[in-house]
Enzyme design. Sequence first.
Site, mmCIF file in Angstrom:
data_model
loop_
_atom_site.group_PDB
_atom_site.id
_atom_site.type_symbol
_atom_site.label_atom_id
_atom_site.label_comp_id
_atom_site.label_asym_id
_atom_site.label_seq_id
_atom_site.Cartn_x
_atom_site.Cartn_y
_atom_site.Cartn_z
ATOM 1 N N GLY A 21 0.835 -1.194 0.000
ATOM 2 C CA GLY A 21 0.000 0.000 0.000
ATOM 3 C C GLY A 21 0.870 1.245 0.000
ATOM 4 O O GLY A 21 2.032 1.199 0.425
ATOM 5 N N GLN B 285 3.138 9.889 1.324
ATOM 6 C CA GLN B 285 4.424 9.185 1.245
ATOM 7 C C GLN B 285 5.244 9.539 0.011
ATOM 8 O O GLN B 285 6.437 9.280 -0.036
ATOM 9 C CB GLN B 285 4.192 7.666 1.273
ATOM 10 C CG GLN B 285 3.657 7.165 2.603
ATOM 11 C CD GLN B 285 3.446 5.677 2.571
ATOM 12 O OE1 GLN B 285 2.435 5.216 2.085
ATOM 13 N NE2 GLN B 285 4.405 4.918 3.066
ATOM 14 N N CYS C 86 6.045 -0.418 7.012
ATOM 15 C CA CYS C 86 5.664 0.756 6.232
ATOM 16 C C CYS C 86 6.871 1.196 5.409
ATOM 17 O O CYS C 86 7.992 1.226 5.922
ATOM 18 C CB CYS C 86 5.234 1.865 7.189
ATOM 19 S SG CYS C 86 4.776 3.394 6.355
ATOM 20 N N LEU C 87 6.635 1.553 4.157
ATOM 21 C CA LEU C 87 7.735 1.995 3.290
ATOM 22 C C LEU C 87 8.394 3.262 3.840
ATOM 23 O O LEU C 87 9.546 3.538 3.534
ATOM 24 C CB LEU C 87 7.218 2.241 1.867
ATOM 25 C CG LEU C 87 6.721 1.009 1.107
ATOM 26 C CD1 LEU C 87 6.083 1.412 -0.211
ATOM 27 C CD2 LEU C 87 7.846 0.000 0.879
ATOM 28 N N HIS D 135 -4.344 1.297 7.527
ATOM 29 C CA HIS D 135 -2.974 1.825 7.588
ATOM 30 C C HIS D 135 -2.818 2.998 6.602
ATOM 31 O O HIS D 135 -2.274 4.041 6.953
ATOM 32 C CB HIS D 135 -2.004 0.683 7.269
ATOM 33 C CG HIS D 135 -0.560 1.063 7.205
ATOM 34 N ND1 HIS D 135 0.398 0.514 8.035
ATOM 35 C CD2 HIS D 135 0.108 1.921 6.399
ATOM 36 C CE1 HIS D 135 1.580 1.036 7.754
ATOM 37 N NE2 HIS D 135 1.436 1.889 6.749
ATOM 38 N N GLU D 136 -3.303 2.807 5.373
ATOM 39 C CA GLU D 136 -3.122 3.841 4.339
ATOM 40 C C GLU D 136 -3.979 5.075 4.601
ATOM 41 O O GLU D 136 -3.542 6.203 4.382
ATOM 42 C CB GLU D 136 -3.425 3.273 2.949
ATOM 43 C CG GLU D 136 -2.527 2.120 2.509
ATOM 44 C CD GLU D 136 -1.044 2.379 2.708
ATOM 45 O OE1 GLU D 136 -0.600 3.538 2.569
ATOM 46 O OE2 GLU D 136 -0.326 1.416 3.051
ATOM 47 N N HIS E 61 -2.385 7.297 6.994
ATOM 48 C CA HIS E 61 -1.343 8.145 6.392
ATOM 49 C C HIS E 61 -1.920 9.488 5.957
ATOM 50 O O HIS E 61 -1.287 10.531 6.114
ATOM 51 C CB HIS E 61 -0.745 7.467 5.150
ATOM 52 C CG HIS E 61 0.426 6.574 5.433
ATOM 53 N ND1 HIS E 61 1.574 7.021 6.031
ATOM 54 C CD2 HIS E 61 0.631 5.262 5.170
ATOM 55 C CE1 HIS E 61 2.443 6.007 6.126
ATOM 56 N NE2 HIS E 61 1.896 4.930 5.617
HETATM 57 NI NI NI Z 1 2.724 3.005 5.505
#
Ligand code: NI
Length: 176
Positions: A46, A51, A92-93, A134-135, A138
Amino acid sequence: MSKLQVLEVPHPVLRQKAEPVQAVTPAVKQLLADMLETMYATHGVGLAGNQVGELRRMVVVDCGGEQPDPIKLVNPEIIDRSDEMICHNEGCLSVPREYADVERHARVTVRYLDENGHPQTRTAEGLLAVAFQHEIDHLDGKLFIDYLSPLKRKLLLKHLEKRRKKEARLAEEAEV
Ligand code: NI
């Protein structure tokens, strides 16, 4: 299509609230495609607008495993949540290679616009439900580490910083 740069903690844009998308224009469609490409290239499941430095409410997700299931969401909103919770080891990236158990709703229903501007709803459970939550977090400037105790969060970020320094040192040595 082009791969975008993924911002990492402690970049301030990760802590800001993204603005709703006013119209799903060709530029928005292109950005969603670039976000999806970036997510696949970095082996994420995701990715949210924040991000990649875009403070717009846009998310891409693919929890399909062997069978690809790309989902592009504009202005996503959770409209229903199960009382039942699940615990999942999240990463998470933007918090690279650090993982922690987080409790989320086991099932959520999300309302959003697709890449053609059409309203959609999707009910998800398991990993996809976790990814949606989660997304969408963000987009509100929230990260999975915010669910940890202050001590756990501190240790995780310290570990990340230590690893970054070590990697920088190794890279420097390799150049000499
Ligand atoms: Ni993330």
